[in-house]
Design a protein around this motif. Structure first.
Motif, PDB file in Angstrom:
ATOM      1  N   ASP A  52     -56.949-101.927 -66.447  1.00 31.02           N
ATOM      2  CA  ASP A  52     -57.834-101.229 -66.989  1.00 31.02           C
ATOM      3  C   ASP A  52     -58.687-101.878 -68.270  1.00 31.02           C
ATOM      4  N   GLU A  53     -57.763-102.718 -68.890  1.00 30.34           N
ATOM      5  CA  GLU A  53     -58.636-103.296 -70.208  1.00 30.34           C
ATOM      6  C   GLU A  53     -59.599-104.490 -69.556  1.00 30.34           C
ATOM      7  N   ALA A  54     -59.455-104.777 -68.272  1.00 33.70           N
ATOM      8  CA  ALA A  54     -60.420-105.930 -67.620  1.00 33.70           C
ATOM      9  C   ALA A  54     -61.839-105.615 -67.868  1.00 33.70           C
ATOM     10  N   PRO A  55     -62.319-104.585 -67.794  1.00 29.81           N
ATOM     11  CA  PRO A  55     -63.726-104.442 -68.045  1.00 29.81           C
ATOM     12  C   PRO A  55     -64.140-104.420 -69.519  1.00 29.81           C
ATOM     13  N   ARG A  56     -63.129-104.442 -70.306  1.00 28.53           N
ATOM     14  CA  ARG A  56     -63.456-104.400 -71.847  1.00 28.53           C
ATOM     15  C   ARG A  56     -63.281-105.820 -72.350  1.00 28.53           C
ATOM     16  N   ARG A  57     -62.620-106.648 -71.789  1.00 30.17           N
ATOM     17  CA  ARG A  57     -62.422-107.897 -72.291  1.00 30.17           C
ATOM     18  C   ARG A  57     -62.867-108.847 -71.459  1.00 30.17           C
ATOM     19  N   ALA A  80     -59.643 -99.275 -56.477  1.00 34.63           N
ATOM     20  CA  ALA A  80     -59.788 -98.178 -57.306  1.00 34.63           C
ATOM     21  C   ALA A  80     -61.108 -98.256 -57.943  1.00 34.63           C
ATOM     22  N   HIS A  81     -61.834 -99.535 -57.846  1.00 33.97           N
ATOM     23  CA  HIS A  81     -63.090 -99.609 -58.576  1.00 33.97           C
ATOM     24  C   HIS A  81     -64.232-100.196 -57.619  1.00 33.97           C
TER      25      HIS A  81
END
Length: 885
Positions: A52-57, A80-81
């Motif tokens: 879930d950190e992927a879209p923020r990094r 899921a996205h």
């Protein structure tokens, strides 16, 4: 394979927008499909949380071995996205830079990313214009909502130029694009920069490994319910590897007994073997395959050891590469590696099939290399696996580790290993090992022939050669002399051992202090048997002070017996408990020393008239050495307990028990006579009791007390007085002697018509006996004593510990005696207690001892526990009762 598509491809698999592959071929839709999750897939929220950190990094790396669950984890998260993730399986990366970028652009478009015609398409399979990458980065950077591109099988990207181009776009498209790389190997990107900037999320093998709870849940999805310990055992074999667990579960479903299958399956005979051979081994170069097969005989290895097995010099480069590629080679640190257990099992089976007979030679090479550069345990294991028993024995003896066969944490392991040695070969080292094995099992008669054979062979060696073997031989001869009860032979062998120690390199002696401690222990035990108490105490104290668990336990047990023989039961109890505490270290089921320590505790329990406890301690298993000291003590305590139970016939039988020894032990003879005399006295035969106790062991203080009691029973008080006067008046005698002597003198005073003197001596005996809770001397004193104890003032001294207690004025009943110490105080704890008794504060004690206040508090807490108290005042009082202050 079932796929979920993004975009609207037609039934042929080609994209309706037309061919964009630089070679003119249609795009393959499977390259853009998120893999479907199997019905038995286990969602792991802890890992999805990381993703879930992927879209923020900017960058996320999911790196692990084949079958680690990387792809399914990423697929679970991506599904899921919808509309925010572009998926690409990079199987086309080897077709050129242009092809790779054409596919990545198509993945972005299928995810809903609108790219202008100005971005363009690669025109050639082997190259891509920098202008295209610049325009792509510019358009992506303008996005309000970032798109996440997942590139699966990124390990196929081996062209550094593609990696540089990808890093260029990622850097300049920020924040419009996020990249998730799913890879078996370390990705060709400057990860150090992203790590330094905190701009990367990494999920590696260790995190991908299943936890016990996850493994249990996965097995339940396959219809398998296992106890926690069986799940743990399966995890140990698979290291939590997802594919291994899943394949095991699938195979177990078809087994008649799934639980037994999961415990005993052979990896090379399962689909796990097929998977690892196809996905890992066969992907490697011939040199790498050869190295992997050869190191599979090792539990761990370093490059130099691997080179010794291959005969080449390329192991360091290969092993580092395999670890970087997550090829089931684990880095243990300090240039040591190991194979995944299942991979190792499969490689070993493959090695036997491909190269019959090579495994033995590899073990021999490994043993030869480890003999000079590795741990002794691994050297022995490989020498034994090669059947090279001469090398194994030479390594054990040459490393001064022969004593470890006799006692210590590795005794059972070494005994099991060398038990397979068989009758040959016949070298001095193998004969010494055979002798040590027999001695450890109590087989003295079987040990002597190989021991003497080794001694003769070593005597023929040039002076200075085989010093370690000669020392080991002298050590075993000292032990053999101890077990035969010959202190003279023990002294001779020990002197030879001390002389030989000077020829052994100091570094080896520093690394192995155990043999010297064992030598002191065996010598001290032999001296104790001979009744040379002071010399025995000196040797045993030296052994105990080494701090090595195995020799220390034996030495403390013998020191405990010495304390008891000198009449100090409380001190004997504390040492015996300390010996048992030392003996609790891993090792034989009943470590040498534990049996004797238990017998000392049984003797103390008898002194206190705690007969049920004494009988329970006597029933405890004996250790295997079976030395005469222990056997004599067992017979003596057994006789005393039977006598206390009124079984005079059983007491005489125990006293008559033969202990085979070359020399007579004065104390064993004296105490055995004391048991027999007690039985005769109980049967009304005082004349026979007197004879037993005065000829020949008449000088032993307890025997003099017993003989005096017999003379009084025979009506000869003058003879009794003469015997009591022969008891030496020195400070070494403990309360077990002084209490008995005081009671015997009290009986004499009664016979002489001196009741005041009699009461005074009984009072002194009660005061001396109370701290030690010595009840047995009063029980054995005779019928004259109970009436005295029933009357004041003696009753007040006896109530609560010798006689039943009377209620207290408040009606709460008597206060029981505090329990005995369970463990010996350390020297520093005694130092703290001494200062505590001087009313020093904690801060003053710390200053006086040059330690911190916290250290003093730690010592106090430990001392309180050992003394069974909770307060300073009680600790001082209890220490005084026990004679510690």
């Amino acid at each position: 394979m079932v796929v979920t598509t993004m975009g609207v491809p037609d039934e042929t698999g080609a994209d309706p927008r037309g061919p964009a592959d630089p070679c003119g071929d249609p795009f393959l839709r499977t390259r853009f499909a998120i893999p479907a999750l199997p019905a038995t897939y286990l969602r792991r929220e802890r890992l999805l949380g990381h993703l879930d950190e992927a879209p923020r990094r900017p960058l996320t790396v999911v790196g692990g071995a084949a079958g680690a669950g990387k792809t399914l984890l990423a697929a679970d998260w991506a599904a899921a996205h919808p509309g925010r993730v572009a998926w690409l399986t990079a199987q086309m990366a080897d077709k050129g830079r242009g092809t790779f970028w054409a596919y990545l652009l198509q993945a972005l478009r299928l995810a809903g990313v609108t790219l202008s015609d100005g971005v363009g398409l690669p025109a050639e399979a082997g190259r891509v214009d920098e202008a295209l990458l610049t325009r792509l980065a510019a358009e992506l950077s303008a996005r309000e909502t970032p798109v996440t591109a997942v590139i699966d099988e990124y390990d196929r990207v081996t062209d550094p130029e593609i990696a540089d181009q990808l890093e260029f776009v990622l850097r300049h498209a920020d924040p419009g694009v996020r990249l998730v790389l799913v890879t078996r190997t370390e990705p060709l990107l400057p990860l150090h920069r992203y790590r330094a900037a905190g701009a990367v999320t990494e999920i590696r093998n260790d995190e991908l490994a299943f936890t016990p709870a996850e493994a249990a849940e996965l097995l339940e999805l396959h219809g398998l319910r296992l106890p926690a310990d069986e799940v743990t055992a399966l995890l140990a074999r698979t290291r939590g590897w997802a594919a291994g667990l899943r394949l095991c579960a699938l195979a177990a479903q078809g087994a008649a007994d799934p639980r037994t299958y999961l415990k005993e399956f052979e990896a090379d005979r399962t689909t796990i073997g097929d998977f690892l051979l196809a996905e890992v081994l066969k992907r490697q170069r011939a040199e790498t395959q050869d190295l992997l097969l050869r190191v599979s005989v090792l539990d761990r290895f370093c490059p130099a050891l691997a080179d010794a097995l291959t005969g080449r010099a390329d192991a360091e480069l290969i092993l580092t590469g395999l670890h970087r590629e997550n090829a089931f080679v684990e880095d243990l640190g300090h240039s040591w590696f190991r194979l995944h257990p299942l991979f190792r099992d499969i490689l070993r089976a493959h090695l036997r099939a491909r190269h019959p007979g090579l495994e033995t030679e590899l073990h021999r090479r490994a043993a030869a290399w480890l003999r000079h550069s590795g741990p002794l345990g691994e050297t022995l294991e490989h020498a034994a696996a090669a059947g090279d028993w001469a090398a194994a024995a030479d390594a054990l003896v040459g490393d001064l580790a022969l004593g470890e066969l006799l006692t210590g944490p590795r005794a059972e392991t070494l005994a099991d290993l060398f038990s397979a040695m068989g009758p040959g070969p016949g070298t001095p080292a193998t004969d010494l090992v055979r002798a040590a094995l027999e001695l450890s099992r109590g087989g003295l008669d079987r040990a002597l022939p190989p021991l003497e054979r080794a001694a003769r062979a070593l005597a023929a060696e040039p002076a200075g050669d085989a010093a370690a073997a000669r020392f080991g031989c002298a050590l075993l001869r000292t032990l053999a002399a101890r077990l035969t009860g010959s202190s003279a032979q023990a002294e001779t062998a020990a002197r030879q051992a001390v002389r030989l120690r000077r020829e052994i390199p100091g570094r080896l002696l520093d690394r192995h202090p155990e043999p010297a401690a064992l030598l002191d222990t065996h010598l001290g035990a032999a001296r104790l048997w001979a009744g040379r108490y002071a010399e025995a105490r000196a040797a045993l104290t030296a052994a105990a002070d080494t701090g090595r668990a195995a020799p220390t336990a034996q030495a403390l047990a013998h020191l405990a017996l010495l304390d008891h023989l000198e009449g100090h039961p409380g001190r004997a109890e504390r040492r015996a408990l300390a010996a048992l505490s030392e003996a609790e270290h891993p090792g034989p089921a009943v470590p040498p020393g534990a049996g004797l320590a238990t017998l000392v505790l049984a003797a103390v329990a008898t002194d206190r008239d705690e007969l049920e406890r004494a009988e329970a301690l006597l029933a405890a298993p004996a250790d295997a050495l079976g030395d005469p000291v222990t056997e004599a003590q067992r017979a003596i305590v057994t006789g005393r307990v039977r006598l206390a139970r009124g079984d005079t016939e059983g007491a005489l039988e125990a006293a008559d028990r033969m202990v085979l020894a070359q020399e007579t032990s004065p104390w064993a003879e004296a105490h055995t006579a004391l048991v027999a005399a007690g039985a005769h006295l109980a049967e009304g035969r005082p004349e026979l009791a007197v004879k037993l106790l005065t000829e020949p062991p008449g000088g032993e203080p307890l025997c003099l007390v017993g003989a005096a009691r017999a003379e009084l029973a025979a009506g000869r008080p003058a003879n009794a007085a003469e015997l009591l006067d022969r008891i030496p008046a020195h400070h070494g005698l403990g309360p077990l002697v002084t209490v008995g002597a005081a009671l015997a003198r009290a009986q004499w005073h009664g016979a002489e018509g001196d009741p005041a003197g009699q009461r005074g001596l009984v009072a002194r005996a009660l005061r001396e006996a109370r701290p030690e809770r010595l009840r047995r001397p009063f029980r054995e004193a005779g019928p004259w004593l109970p009436p005295l104890l029933a009357a004041l003032p003696l009753r007040a001294l006896a109530e609560g510990w010798l006689l039943p207690g009377t209620p207290r004025p408040d009606g709460t009943g008597r206060v029981d005696e505090p329990p005995p110490m369970v463990e010996e105080l350390s020297g520093r704890e005694r130092d703290v207690l001494v200062r505590l008794a001087e009313m020093m504060s904690t801060e003053e004690i710390a200053a006086d001892l040059y330690v911190s206040v916290n250290t003093v508090k730690t010592h106090l807490k430990s001392a309180y526990r050992k003394l069974s108290v909770n307060r300073r005042h009680d600790a001082v009082r209890r220490a005084r009762e026990l004679g510690l202050l």
